[in-house]
Write an enzyme that holds these catalytic residues in place. Structure first.
Site, short mmCIF file in Angstrom:
data_model
loop_
_atom_site.label_atom_id
_atom_site.label_comp_id
_atom_site.label_asym_id
_atom_site.label_seq_id
_atom_site.Cartn_x
_atom_site.Cartn_y
_atom_site.Cartn_z
N CYS A 191 36.50 43.39 28.80
CA CYS A 191 37.26 42.19 29.19
C CYS A 191 38.37 42.55 30.19
O CYS A 191 39.43 43.04 29.81
CB CYS A 191 37.86 41.55 27.95
SG CYS A 191 38.91 40.14 28.33
N CYS A 234 41.66 40.75 29.72
CA CYS A 234 42.46 41.24 28.58
C CYS A 234 43.12 42.58 28.92
O CYS A 234 44.28 42.81 28.59
CB CYS A 234 41.59 41.47 27.33
SG CYS A 234 40.42 40.18 26.97
N ASP A 235 42.36 43.48 29.53
CA ASP A 235 42.80 44.88 29.65
C ASP A 235 43.07 45.36 31.08
O ASP A 235 43.55 46.47 31.27
CB ASP A 235 41.74 45.81 29.02
CG ASP A 235 41.52 45.50 27.56
OD1 ASP A 235 42.48 45.11 26.89
OD2 ASP A 235 40.37 45.61 27.09
#
Ligand code: NDP
Length: 311
Positions: free
Chosen positions: A136, A139-140
């Site tokens: 992701c 997300c990261d």
């Protein structure tokens, strides 16, 4: 509370589940919607959404899902945070067991549990998960600011991840097992014109390599010949498709070889169990769009409403 028998319970709060909830609530069925581990579903881990009709400008995935949730609540759906661990569909009254210990009894169920990222399945992928390996970018991605990363895959997800990461990272290398991308043309045009995205065609990942601090390279093999190579990267984003989230329904409803829920006929939301309906990415392995999932959620609610009236 446990003895309350619901007319309809919807499992999942992606675009299929929330749309089913909106329709069921407007039909006065007082639906209970169970929000699992990823409230809002896959759109909450995307950024720009420009193909969901109704918005002339780009909207953000998490915002769109917040709106859908608010809409479902406003028309009378009840949404609670409960993770389903097992179901029993053997009797007329369906039983849903949640990890909190809660047991829900209902006449009908709409399953909208969606799908989750597919992993390559290499041992070292697990070892470096969260330490350089991710599925992701939104997300990261931030952890790799001004660093070099690889994205593995050639579909829409891989290309969108590469585009997103190219705004944060120094360089992005897209590693694909063929020399043609599966992604839509408009996304291909964008990714090919991005200066800091390189392409490594016809390679697959053999191994994720690193140390205690995290990932530092990928070992790759050619899909065309016997050549091998290693590339230095600080992070790797696996974007090779999805698998349906249907584990807790095994042995309760018919699933196909890949775990997708089987519906009675194409375009239907009826499963092999009377009173159990399914919609969205847990059923659909072809279109897999937020708008098609929403459409199926609507169909499932209408099918459930009709079924409840007739039984
Ligand atoms: P896809 O199934 O479309 O693509 C998966 C990619 O991963 C393919 O390029 C495939 O290669 C590659 N791949 C699969 N397995 C392996 C493996 N073991 N090793 C190396 N490469 C592998 O999945 P996506 O997640 O990209 O998309 C899923 C669906 O979601 C699609 O319908 C897509 O259109 C949709 N989507 C739409 C978006 C949008 O509209 N903006 C955004 C994101 C997704 P190969 O091509 O060789 O098969």
């Amino acid at each position: 509370m446990n003895d309350v028998i619901r007319d309809i319970v919807i499992i999942g709060t992606g675009s299929a589940g929330l749309t089913a909830g909106i329709y069921a609530a407007r039909a006065n069925l007082k639906p209970l919607i169970l929000e699992g581990l990823q409230p809002g579903g896959q759109l909450t881990i995307t950024t720009d959404v420009e193909n969901y009709p109704g918005f002339s400008d780009v909207v953000q995935g998490p915002w769109l899902m917040d709106q859908m949730k608010a809409q479902a609540l406003n028309v009378g759906a009840e949404i609670i945070n409960e993770l389903v661990i097992s179901v029993d569909f053997s009797d007329k009254l369906k039983i849903i067991k949640c990890d909190s210990g809660k047991i829900i009894k209902t006449k009908s169920v709409i399953i909208c549990t969606g799908a989750q990222a597919r992993w390559l399945g290499i041992e070292s992928e697990k070892k470096f998960n969260g330490k350089g390996v991710s599925a992701c970018a939104t997300c990261d991605g931030f952890f790799y600011r001004n660093k070099n990363v690889a994205v593995i895959g050639g579909g829409n997800t891989a290309v969108e991840e590469a585009l997103y990461l190219s705004n944060i990272c120094e360089k992005v290398i897209l590693v694909h097992r063929r020399e043609i991308l599966r992604a839509e043309k408009i996304l291909q045009d964008r990714v090919f014109s991005r200066k800091n995205i390189d392409f490594l065609w016809n390679y697959v990942v053999d191994d994720f390599v690193g140390d205690d601090k995290g990932l530092n390279s990928l070992n790759l093999s050619s899909t065309k010949n016997t050549s091998k190579k290693s590339i230095n990267v600080d992070g790797a984003f696996v974007a090779i498709g999805h698998i349906p989230s249907t584990e807790c329904f095994t042995n309760q409803i018919l699933l196909d070889d890949e775990g997708y829920i089987e519906v009675k006929e194409k375009g239907s939301t009826l499963t092999n169990i009377d009173g159990v309906f399914a919609a969205g990415d847990c059923v659909d392995k072809i279109y897999r769009q937020a708008i098609t999932a929403a459409g199926m959620g609507c169909m499932a609610a209408l099918d459930a409403e009709k079924w409840l009236q007739e039984t």
